[in-house]
Design a protein around this motif. Structure first.
Motif, short mmCIF file in Angstrom:
data_model
loop_
_atom_site.label_atom_id
_atom_site.label_comp_id
_atom_site.label_asym_id
_atom_site.label_seq_id
_atom_site.Cartn_x
_atom_site.Cartn_y
_atom_site.Cartn_z
N UNK A 26 0.84 -1.19 0.00
CA UNK A 26 0.00 0.00 0.00
C UNK A 26 0.88 1.24 0.00
N UNK A 27 1.94 1.22 0.81
CA UNK A 27 2.85 2.35 0.87
C UNK A 27 3.66 2.48 -0.43
N UNK A 28 4.04 1.35 -1.04
CA UNK A 28 4.75 1.40 -2.31
C UNK A 28 3.87 2.07 -3.38
N UNK A 29 2.59 1.68 -3.42
CA UNK A 29 1.69 2.30 -4.38
C UNK A 29 1.52 3.79 -4.13
N UNK A 30 1.42 4.16 -2.83
CA UNK A 30 1.29 5.58 -2.48
C UNK A 30 2.54 6.35 -2.88
N UNK A 31 3.70 5.73 -2.72
CA UNK A 31 4.97 6.37 -3.09
C UNK A 31 4.99 6.67 -4.60
N UNK A 32 4.53 5.73 -5.39
CA UNK A 32 4.49 5.95 -6.84
C UNK A 32 3.57 7.13 -7.18
N UNK A 33 2.44 7.22 -6.47
CA UNK A 33 1.52 8.34 -6.72
C UNK A 33 2.16 9.66 -6.35
N UNK A 34 2.84 9.70 -5.21
CA UNK A 34 3.47 10.94 -4.77
C UNK A 34 4.58 11.38 -5.72
N UNK A 35 5.21 10.42 -6.36
CA UNK A 35 6.26 10.73 -7.32
C UNK A 35 5.69 11.17 -8.67
N UNK A 36 4.37 11.08 -8.82
CA UNK A 36 3.75 11.47 -10.07
C UNK A 36 3.90 10.45 -11.18
N UNK A 37 4.16 9.20 -10.80
CA UNK A 37 4.35 8.13 -11.79
C UNK A 37 3.10 7.27 -11.86
N UNK A 38 2.98 6.54 -12.97
CA UNK A 38 1.90 5.55 -13.07
C UNK A 38 2.36 4.28 -12.37
N UNK A 39 1.49 3.28 -12.37
CA UNK A 39 1.85 1.99 -11.76
C UNK A 39 2.55 1.06 -12.74
N UNK A 40 2.86 1.55 -13.94
CA UNK A 40 3.48 0.69 -14.95
C UNK A 40 4.80 0.12 -14.46
N UNK A 41 5.64 0.97 -13.85
CA UNK A 41 6.93 0.51 -13.38
C UNK A 41 6.81 -0.55 -12.31
N UNK A 42 5.90 -0.33 -11.36
CA UNK A 42 5.71 -1.31 -10.28
C UNK A 42 5.18 -2.62 -10.83
N UNK A 43 4.23 -2.54 -11.76
CA UNK A 43 3.69 -3.77 -12.34
C UNK A 43 4.77 -4.54 -13.10
N UNK A 44 5.65 -3.81 -13.76
CA UNK A 44 6.77 -4.46 -14.45
C UNK A 44 7.69 -5.12 -13.45
N UNK A 45 7.95 -4.46 -12.32
CA UNK A 45 8.83 -5.01 -11.30
C UNK A 45 8.23 -6.29 -10.72
N UNK A 46 6.92 -6.31 -10.47
CA UNK A 46 6.26 -7.51 -9.95
C UNK A 46 6.37 -8.65 -10.97
N UNK A 47 6.20 -8.31 -12.24
CA UNK A 47 6.30 -9.33 -13.29
C UNK A 47 7.72 -9.90 -13.36
#
Length: 404
Positions: free
Chosen positions: A82-103
């Motif tokens: 939840x905090x990782x997702x919030x961090x991405x939002x605060x950085x102004x990024x989409x979730x594409x990078x995180x989803x790639x990292x999970x993959x």
């Protein structure tokens, strides 16, 4: 636990052999993520790198413990993502990078499971159950990150909107705010501080919805007299959206001013809008204050000008009442045309000899003021006020004994 078919006791027993390899698996995943996902490429040993390694290690340990039949704290792992997702939002990024990292992490895990299958002689059933559990696990992890991202995005949008409201109010403050104060508030509000602004007074018809505006335009639709703040209004296409306001809307643009002088622009925009609505300023749609300066300025001093017209143009009382306004307009157009009777006649749609006759008569009445440069500017102002606002022979400005 992941949403997957229950693991057999044999699978739980077999997967206990993965515990000693948790650190190595996490380290391999981090290296692959940093290599394949640009958003997460960072120097080894950096704070971000250490934090990522810790999160991945916690994730791998949680999954292995769950496979082996333990009861790891799912809420603790959920909170991490939840905090990782919030961090991405605060950085102004989409979730594409995180989803790639999970993959990528899932791919590394699958490679290691295949390797362990050969080394530990797991059955295909064991490998299949572990792989299915991994996919369900990663889906839940990604879901937690998505939830954190959505919640943070909503909070950020609400906070940014609140800051934009504060900035909007600051831009029209009187006395004005400092440039420093405006700049400090503009940054977190996501509004690039422009060199200039113009304020637009708007009249919204009752029952009509609020139109969609470009994101750089600040608006207050809820005050008694709605207004918009347009940055750098002289730029190409900046005020084009005003021309496409829905039918029934009226708007007036104040003068272009520095950001700290929005109150001035708003004051004159509202005055121009009022003149447009009562017909003093011609045209439909958007009225521009700077296109109607004489009328706007005169309207702010109508009482004084009415008195001045009565005093300074008193000689026109010698004309018949029905001809006073006509002669005043003739002299005004004549002076605007640099004393050219032909040009004035074209504007008035009369013969040039008619203009000359009227001007001669007016010069007899007004004397040297018509030609005296010291009085010419004042005379132009008074004639303009008298004509535009029908102040010639205004009975409300006459003493009681003169009223008919």
């Amino acid at each position: 636990m992941p949403t997957a078919p229950p693991l057999t006791d044999a699978v739980r027993r077999d997967t206990g052999a993965l515990r000693p390899h948790i650190e190595a698996a996490a380290a391999e995943m981090v290296l692959e993520i940093q290599r394949q996902v640009p958003e997460y490429a960072c120097p080894p040993g950096s704070r971000f790198s250490r934090r990522m390694h810790w999160a991945v290690n916690q994730t791998v340990a949680h999954f292995v413990e769950a496979l082996a039949g333990g009861r790891p704290d799912w809420r603790a792992l959920t909170d991490i993502y939840v905090e990782v997702g919030a961090y991405e939002a605060r950085k102004g990024r989409s979730l594409d990078g995180l989803q790639s990292a999970v993959r990528v992490a899932g791919q590394v895990a699958c490679r290691r499971f295949i390797s362990e299958t050969r080394r530990l002689e797991w059955s295909l059933e064991t490998l299949g159950q572990i792989t299915e559990s991994l996919f369900a696990f990663l889906e839940r992890v990604a879901g937690a990150a998505s939830r954190g991202y959505a919640e943070a995005t909503e909070r950020l949008a609400t906070e940014r909107e609140r800051l934009r409201w504060r900035l909007r109010d600051l831009l029209i403050a009187d006395p004005p705010a400092s440039d420093e104060a405006i700049g400090e508030l503009a940054r977190p509000a996501g509004w690039g501080k422009p060199r200039t602004i113009a304020v637009v007074a708007v009249r919204r018809p009752a029952g009509r919805p609020v139109p969609v505006l470009p994101p750089h335009v600040l608006a207050d639709w809820h005050c008694a007299e709605p207004y918009l703040i347009v940055p750098d209004p002289e730029g190409p296409g900046q005020d084009g959206f005003l021309e496409s306001l829905p039918a029934g809307y009226r708007a007036a643009i104040g003068p272009t001013v520095p950001p700290a002088a929005g109150a001035l622009s708003l004051r004159w925009a509202r005055r121009t809008l009022a003149l447009a609505e009562d017909g003093t300023v011609p045209g439909e749609g958007v009225a521009r204050c700077m296109d109607h300066l004489p009328a706007v300025i005169i309207s702010m001093s109508r009482e004084l000008l009415a008195f001045a017209v009565r005093e300074r143009l008193r000689p026109l009382d010698e004309l018949p009442p029905h001809r006073r306004a006509l002669f005043a307009r003739t002299l005004l157009e004549y002076m605007k045309c640099h004393d050219n009777a032909v040009d004035a006649a074209e504007r008035l749609m009369v013969h040039d000899q008619t203009v000359r006759y009227r001007v001669r008569r007016l010069k007899q009445l007004l004397g040297d003021d018509v030609n005296d440069p010291r009085h010419r500017t004042e005379l132009l102002l008074l004639l303009n006020a008298a004509v535009e606002f029908d102040l010639i022979d205004d009975p409300m400005e006459r003493p009681e004994t003169e009223r008919g």
